[in-house]
Design an enzyme around this catalytic site. Sequence first.
Site, PDB file in Angstrom:
ATOM      1  N   LYS A  89      39.485  29.100  42.280  1.00  0.00           N
ATOM      2  CA  LYS A  89      38.951  30.202  42.839  1.00  0.00           C
ATOM      3  C   LYS A  89      37.819  30.019  43.446  1.00  0.00           C
ATOM      4  O   LYS A  89      37.283  30.427  44.560  1.00  0.00           O
ATOM      5  CB  LYS A  89      39.021  31.272  41.644  1.00  0.00           C
ATOM      6  CG  LYS A  89      40.266  31.736  41.182  1.00  0.00           C
ATOM      7  CD  LYS A  89      40.122  32.596  39.946  1.00  0.00           C
ATOM      8  CE  LYS A  89      41.630  32.864  39.606  1.00  0.00           C
ATOM      9  NZ  LYS A  89      41.772  33.209  37.979  1.00  0.00           N
ATOM     10  N   GLN A 117      38.467  35.331  33.404  1.00  0.00           N
ATOM     11  CA  GLN A 117      39.689  34.617  33.302  1.00  0.00           C
ATOM     12  C   GLN A 117      40.422  34.851  31.884  1.00  0.00           C
ATOM     13  O   GLN A 117      39.718  34.675  31.069  1.00  0.00           O
ATOM     14  CB  GLN A 117      39.195  33.094  33.506  1.00  0.00           C
ATOM     15  CG  GLN A 117      40.485  32.140  33.529  1.00  0.00           C
ATOM     16  CD  GLN A 117      41.212  32.222  34.884  1.00  0.00           C
ATOM     17  OE1 GLN A 117      40.678  32.885  35.786  1.00  0.00           O
ATOM     18  NE2 GLN A 117      42.421  32.298  34.528  1.00  0.00           N
ATOM     19  N   ASP A 148      41.291  41.899  39.782  1.00  0.00           N
ATOM     20  CA  ASP A 148      42.548  41.682  39.181  1.00  0.00           C
ATOM     21  C   ASP A 148      43.295  42.859  39.346  1.00  0.00           C
ATOM     22  O   ASP A 148      44.687  42.552  38.853  1.00  0.00           O
ATOM     23  CB  ASP A 148      42.214  41.264  37.689  1.00  0.00           C
ATOM     24  CG  ASP A 148      42.138  39.860  37.324  1.00  0.00           C
ATOM     25  OD1 ASP A 148      43.098  39.250  37.958  1.00  0.00           O
ATOM     26  OD2 ASP A 148      41.453  39.365  36.486  1.00  0.00           O
TER      27      ASP A 148
HETATM   28  N1  GUN Z   1      44.801  33.904  33.529  1.00  0.00           N
HETATM   29  C1  GUN Z   1      45.999  33.642  34.172  1.00  0.00           C
HETATM   30  N2  GUN Z   1      46.300  34.296  35.345  1.00  0.00           N
HETATM   31  C2  GUN Z   1      45.195  35.124  35.464  1.00  0.00           C
HETATM   32  C3  GUN Z   1      44.939  36.082  36.485  1.00  0.00           C
HETATM   33  O1  GUN Z   1      45.558  36.308  37.245  1.00  0.00           O
HETATM   34  N3  GUN Z   1      43.743  36.861  36.145  1.00  0.00           N
HETATM   35  C4  GUN Z   1      42.856  36.541  35.171  1.00  0.00           C
HETATM   36  N4  GUN Z   1      41.678  37.293  35.034  1.00  0.00           N
HETATM   37  N5  GUN Z   1      43.223  35.544  34.292  1.00  0.00           N
HETATM   38  C5  GUN Z   1      44.513  34.941  34.410  1.00  0.00           C
END
Ligand code: GUN
Length: 285
Positions: A53, A97, A120
């Site tokens: 990211k 996350q 998200d």
């Molecule tokens: N962990 C695995 N996939 C995701 C996601 O799409 N968003 C977040 N915040 N954590 C994750």
Amino acid sequence: MTANIINGKSISEDIRGNIAEEVQRLAKKGFCPGLAVVLVGEDPASQVYVRNKEKACHDLGFYSEVHRIPESSSEEEVLALVDKLNRQDNIHGILVQLPLPKDIDEKAVLNAIAVEKDVDGFHPINVGNLVIGDDSLLPCTPAGVIELIRRTGIDMAGKHAVVIGRSNIVGKPVSLLLQRENATVTMCHSRTSNMKELTQMADILVVAIGRAKMIDASYIKPGSVVIDVGMNRLDNGKLAGDVDYDSAKEVAGYITPVPGGVGPMTITMLMKNTLLASKRLGGLD
Ligand code: GUN
């Protein structure tokens, strides 16, 4: 007949190119979209996702902050950080996350993120807006799934779509987005008794069950669109989807590979959401 491969990597690159161009246009006005990522602890998979990211932000010209805080952090400390980011004018998107360490209440943290910065799409208000068909920030993987189907050129309206898996982050939102596209949607899950009968009628099949290669050619309607959201690590170290790609591609009309299908779309949609959120917050849309 062998299926057309839906190339998530190149579709993703195409969308990222458009995002980068828009970021450059905004830069001329002195504006820069900003994303904050919060990583609590040292889960190895999460560290990789967070680095990806951060790299996407760098490549596309976004401002980014990554807050790596220790596993031992208290819920209050995480909430205080989210609160600070909610108030920060140079941050337009906040992503915490997941998974969080077990002593931290995930819901409490997700609910604390400002709705307009929830890139998200996990905040209950954004989820609720998705359910009632109002404007909202869409969850990234489901939005990526819909974009991949759209790119086949096949009109989803009136098609029978079957979604396998009913998770809050993939199955449920995908089914809502397919309904928004006027598809007729059937949901299957681990307790569905006649799954094969249903999937054999699917013009569009979205698979998100988390079981390697479970869906083989015998589940698939000839010529259909098959989207594999699965990402499973096999004993030999290789990645495999939930679909048995080698047999399925001989029956489907269009199919996503793993890796290189849905995977690359998730971060791309996150960047798209952050750009959208930033323009809304900056009064630029
Ligand atoms: N962990 C695995 N996939 C995701 C996601 O799409 N968003 C977040 N915040 N954590 C994750």
